[in-house]
Design an enzyme around this catalytic site. Structure first.
Site, mmCIF file in Angstrom:
data_model
loop_
_atom_site.group_PDB
_atom_site.id
_atom_site.type_symbol
_atom_site.label_atom_id
_atom_site.label_comp_id
_atom_site.label_asym_id
_atom_site.label_seq_id
_atom_site.Cartn_x
_atom_site.Cartn_y
_atom_site.Cartn_z
ATOM 1 C CB THR A 15 49.458 30.101 43.470
ATOM 2 O OG1 THR A 15 48.517 31.080 44.226
ATOM 3 C CG2 THR A 15 49.602 29.596 43.120
ATOM 4 C CG ASP A 59 47.766 34.447 49.220
ATOM 5 O OD1 ASP A 59 47.223 33.276 49.917
ATOM 6 O OD2 ASP A 59 47.169 35.703 49.990
ATOM 7 C CB SER A 60 49.393 38.892 46.958
ATOM 8 O OG SER A 60 48.151 38.573 46.725
ATOM 9 C CB SER A 61 44.936 38.015 51.143
ATOM 10 O OG SER A 61 44.242 37.711 49.886
ATOM 11 C CG ASP A 92 44.172 37.007 45.690
ATOM 12 O OD1 ASP A 92 43.938 36.584 44.561
ATOM 13 O OD2 ASP A 92 44.110 36.333 46.545
ATOM 14 C CB THR A 277 33.965 54.965 35.547
ATOM 15 O OG1 THR A 277 33.235 54.415 34.829
ATOM 16 C CG2 THR A 277 35.010 54.525 34.604
ATOM 17 C CD GLN A 278 29.066 51.926 40.114
ATOM 18 O OE1 GLN A 278 28.633 51.331 39.523
ATOM 19 N NE2 GLN A 278 29.104 52.695 40.936
ATOM 20 C CB CYS A 279 32.730 51.875 32.857
ATOM 21 S SG CYS A 279 31.217 51.670 33.146
HETATM 22 N N1 ASP Z 1 46.249 34.244 47.003
HETATM 23 C C1 ASP Z 1 47.160 33.851 46.326
HETATM 24 C C2 ASP Z 1 47.830 35.354 46.901
HETATM 25 O O1 ASP Z 1 47.653 36.441 45.977
HETATM 26 C C3 ASP Z 1 47.089 33.768 44.825
HETATM 27 C C4 ASP Z 1 47.733 34.355 43.330
HETATM 28 O O2 ASP Z 1 49.385 32.800 44.230
HETATM 29 O O3 ASP Z 1 47.276 34.045 42.952
HETATM 30 O O4 ASP Z 1 48.810 35.173 47.181
#
Ligand code: ASP
Length: 341
Positions: A15, A59-61, A92, A277-279
């Site tokens: 972003t 996009d970091s995904s 992300d 842990t999930q915590c």
């Molecule tokens: N979807 C974006 C990413 O991770 C969100 C961000 O940049 O914060 O690339």
């Protein structure tokens, strides 16, 4: 006049460098050169800034281990010339990349600071400017003629966290990250407050870059009533080199014999099983309750207070090293880069 520190700014996408496509309303990456034009204040910083960018900002995904290697290569090939590195990254998966690089870059003696933003840099209310400017300032900090910070950090909304202790916790707020089990290394207010005793110590050794990562990890998030049939088919095929169990509370799980038997089979053939842990806060302490004693007796590895991001990337890193199960357990349960308490 003393020489100013040289900082390499590496833009990967996210972003922070995006603009709105007014036709579709979606955010898309823009030319990195524009980023510097958007923040003329950068020229006021007392350091020399060089920039480089991924050819295709992402996009970091879409981040992946090959791109982590690319980042390590950029850092290694500029390591002697530069005093610090700031990586602009989508929020992300930023904690995954920061955790991975902390393991891949052994003996780091210069800062590698990740940052990004929740709102694009061109937005009126953007958080990008402060994040970027302070991340660079922190990367340029010097002490006794060398870098002050000598580890992988993540700077967001007035706090520098240890990268491998951080997790993204909000898709909405500017305060998008937390480091639940370790305090911030630096807090930005009127002054930068540095927690000296929390920083990793300076290492005089040569940088070693680990490029091998094994990514075939099975992550099992337990929940009450989890299906025996489903877990049996998942965990019986052994098409993975490690299992991470997300357990309840301080590392507890169901004591159903079928579940214990499934884990036992994996451990017996040398597949490591790690318990985290999930915590959000706190640590695994197997043996505290009856519901974790069985896991302990099987040889399940304690992930203590690791974040999920650090647990996965630590396993990717150690699984590529052909360690015997015993040595793997010992090393996994040891803090390598300050990632666990
Ligand atoms: N979807 C974006 C990413 O991770 C969100 C961000 O940049 O914060 O690339």
């Amino acid at each position: 006049m003393s020489k100013q520190p040289k900082i390499l700014l590496i833009y990967t996408g996210g972003t922070i460098g995006m603009i709105k496509d007014f036709e579709t309303g979606a955010l898309k990456a823009f030319d990195f050169k524009d980023l510097l034009e958007k923040i003329p204040e950068l020229r006021l910083l007392e350091c020399e800034i060089e920039t480089t960018s991924f050819e295709q900002p992402i996009d970091s995904s879409n981040m992946n281990p090959d791109l982590w290697v690319d980042l390590c290569n950029i850092i290694e090939s500029n390591y002697d010339r530069c005093d610090g590195f700031v990586i602009l990254h989508g929020s992300d998966t930023m904690s995954y990349t920061a955790s991975a690089l902390s393991f891949m870059l052994e003996n780091l003696s210069k800062p590698v600071i990740f940052t990004g933003s929740q709102l694009p840099i061109g937005d009126l209310r953007t958080d990008a400017k402060e994040n970027l400017i302070t991340a660079i300032q922190i990367a340029a900090l010097r002490k006794r003629n060398r870098s002050y910070i000598t580890e992988v950090g993540l700077y967001f909304e007035y706090k520098l966290y240890r990268g491998n202790r951080s997790s993204k916790i909000s898709a909405e707020h500017f305060e998008a990250f937390k480091s639940p089990n370790y305090p911030p290394l630096v807090t930005s207010g009127v002054h930068l407050t540095i927690e000296d005793e929390k920083l990793l110590p300076y290492k005089r050794k040569k940088l070693i870059v680990h490029r091998e990562l094994k990514t075939d990890i099975m992550v099992v998030h337990l929940y009450p009533g989890i299906s025996q049939k489903m877990l049996t088919s998942l965990l019986n095929n052994h098409e993975f080199s490690g299992v991470i169990l997300l357990t309840f509370g301080s590392g507890n799980s169901t004591t159903s014999p079928w579940f214990i038997e499934l884990l036992k089979k994996n451990i017996q053939i040398g597949i490591p099983v790690v318990n985290i842990t999930q915590c959000t806060w706190g640590s695994v302490q197997m043996g505290n309750y009856e519901t974790s004693t069985g896991l302990k007796n099987l040889g399940v590895i304690s992930g203590k207070d690791l974040t999920i991001e650090a647990a996965i990337t630590k396993m990717m890193y150690l699984n590529s090293q052909n360690l015997s199960p015993k040595v793997f357990k010992t090393i996994f349960e040891t803090s390598l880069r300050g990632e666990m308490s």
